[in-house]
Design an enzyme around this catalytic site. Structure first.
Site, PDB file in Angstrom:
ATOM      1  N   ASP A  62       6.423   0.240  -3.495  1.00 43.70           N
ATOM      2  CA  ASP A  62       5.564   0.668  -2.740  1.00 43.70           C
ATOM      3  C   ASP A  62       6.127   0.481  -1.538  1.00 43.70           C
ATOM      4  O   ASP A  62       7.088  -0.294  -1.161  1.00 43.70           O
ATOM      5  CB  ASP A  62       4.254  -0.259  -2.901  1.00 43.70           C
ATOM      6  CG  ASP A  62       3.089   0.351  -1.765  1.00 43.70           C
ATOM      7  OD1 ASP A  62       2.936   1.541  -1.839  1.00 43.70           O
ATOM      8  OD2 ASP A  62       2.867  -0.759  -1.189  1.00 43.70           O
ATOM      9  N   ASP A  64       4.151   0.646   2.074  1.00 45.37           N
ATOM     10  CA  ASP A  64       2.898   0.151   3.127  1.00 45.37           C
ATOM     11  C   ASP A  64       2.518  -1.205   2.535  1.00 45.37           C
ATOM     12  O   ASP A  64       1.815  -1.362   1.433  1.00 45.37           O
ATOM     13  CB  ASP A  64       1.854   0.868   3.431  1.00 45.37           C
ATOM     14  CG  ASP A  64       2.469   2.093   4.197  1.00 45.37           C
ATOM     15  OD1 ASP A  64       3.359   2.103   5.065  1.00 45.37           O
ATOM     16  OD2 ASP A  64       1.806   3.232   3.848  1.00 45.37           O
ATOM     17  N   ASP A 224       1.863  -4.547  -3.511  1.00 44.03           N
ATOM     18  CA  ASP A 224       0.918  -5.426  -2.446  1.00 44.03           C
ATOM     19  C   ASP A 224      -0.626  -5.043  -2.648  1.00 44.03           C
ATOM     20  O   ASP A 224      -1.493  -5.877  -2.187  1.00 44.03           O
ATOM     21  CB  ASP A 224       1.361  -5.344  -1.016  1.00 44.03           C
ATOM     22  CG  ASP A 224       0.759  -3.918  -0.413  1.00 44.03           C
ATOM     23  OD1 ASP A 224      -0.036  -4.138   0.470  1.00 44.03           O
ATOM     24  OD2 ASP A 224       1.076  -2.943  -0.925  1.00 44.03           O
TER      25      ASP A 224
END
Length: 258
Positions: A62, A64, A224
């Site tokens: 991922d 961001d 995250d």
């Protein structure tokens, strides 16, 4: 002489009995030891990549909050964009929806807060998406998350295939990665424009694996956000939650995780 023969026979029988007993007691021990070793192997983690695959076919990240610390910037940009349209965005809701494409977040907030499609139309949602990106860019270049950078550099050095699978917009994601000199590290970058269904659907991760020409089940993914983790797992990938890596710069991300 006869006594000696009897003694020898008895000794041989005793030795044979001892050997049988040794084998009898040793076999279960060896079996247990083997089972313990296999179980231990199952729970081993790569010393650098941190996942359960000791020789992953690819690493899929991922962006961001995983590669770049954009979440604090994006919260402010998203919040301002929402306020300009009469919507509210709490920090709790922001982190709950982390991983969902930004246009879908604005759509959800519109529907949750009772705004009509006449008040905030499809074209308005597109305009909000652009506005949010502009605000985030004005706030500066996001920092690289060091714990993830270490993994990326090791993967690149060792010739492991790598991809980005981000719910962000293509221009913003590629722009941020380029600003930080990371774009060329990746063989593939897929973003929200490339799939019909964003996270938590597995589409982004499956597309990344397809473009890399690898089995998703042999990939280690890095996320995250809870919805992102669900997405990678649904694609069959092993997942590392980067929020739990040493030195992760945004403790809020876990604090708001349910």
């Amino acid at each position: 002489s006869e006594n000696n023969n009897n003694n020898n026979n008895n000794k041989e029988e005793e030795e044979e009995e001892e050997e049988r007993l040794f084998i009898y007691t040793r076999e279960p021990f060896l079996l247990t030891q083997k089972m313990e070793e296999e179980e231990k192997k199952k729970h081993q983690h790569h010393p650098v990549y941190r996942g359960e695959h000791l020789d992953p076919s690819a690493l899929v990240f991922d962006c961001d909050g995983t590669i770049l610390e954009t979440m604090t910037l994006f919260y402010e940009a998203d919040k301002i964009t929402c306020e300009e349209r009469g919507l509210e965005l709490s920090k709790t809701r922001f982190y709950e929806l982390a991983g969902v494409p930004i246009k879908e977040i604005f759509r959800l907030l519109r529907d949750e807060q009772g705004k009509t499609e006449e008040e905030i139309s499809e074209s308005d949602l597109d305009a909000m998406t652009i506005r949010c990106g502009e605000l985030a860019n004005e706030m500066g270049t996001p920092e690289i998350i060091q714990s993830t950078e270490t993994i990326i550099m090791h993967g690149k050095k060792n010739g492991v295939k790598m991809a980005v699978a981000s719910s962000g917009c293509r221009d913003v994601v590629r722009g941020h990665l380029k600003q930080r000199g990371l774009l060329d590290m990746f063989d593939v970058v897929v973003t929200c424009e490339d799939v019909k269904h964003g996270k938590p659907a597995p589409d982004l991760y499956l597309l990344a694996a397809e473009k890399l020409k690898v089995d998703p089940k042999q990939c280690t993914a890095y996320e995250d956000a809870t919805l992102g983790i669900q997405s990678a797992k649904a694609a069959g990938m092993d997942v590392v939650d980067v929020r739990r890596l040493e030195g992760y710069p945004n403790p809020e991300a876990l604090a708001y995780d349910k």
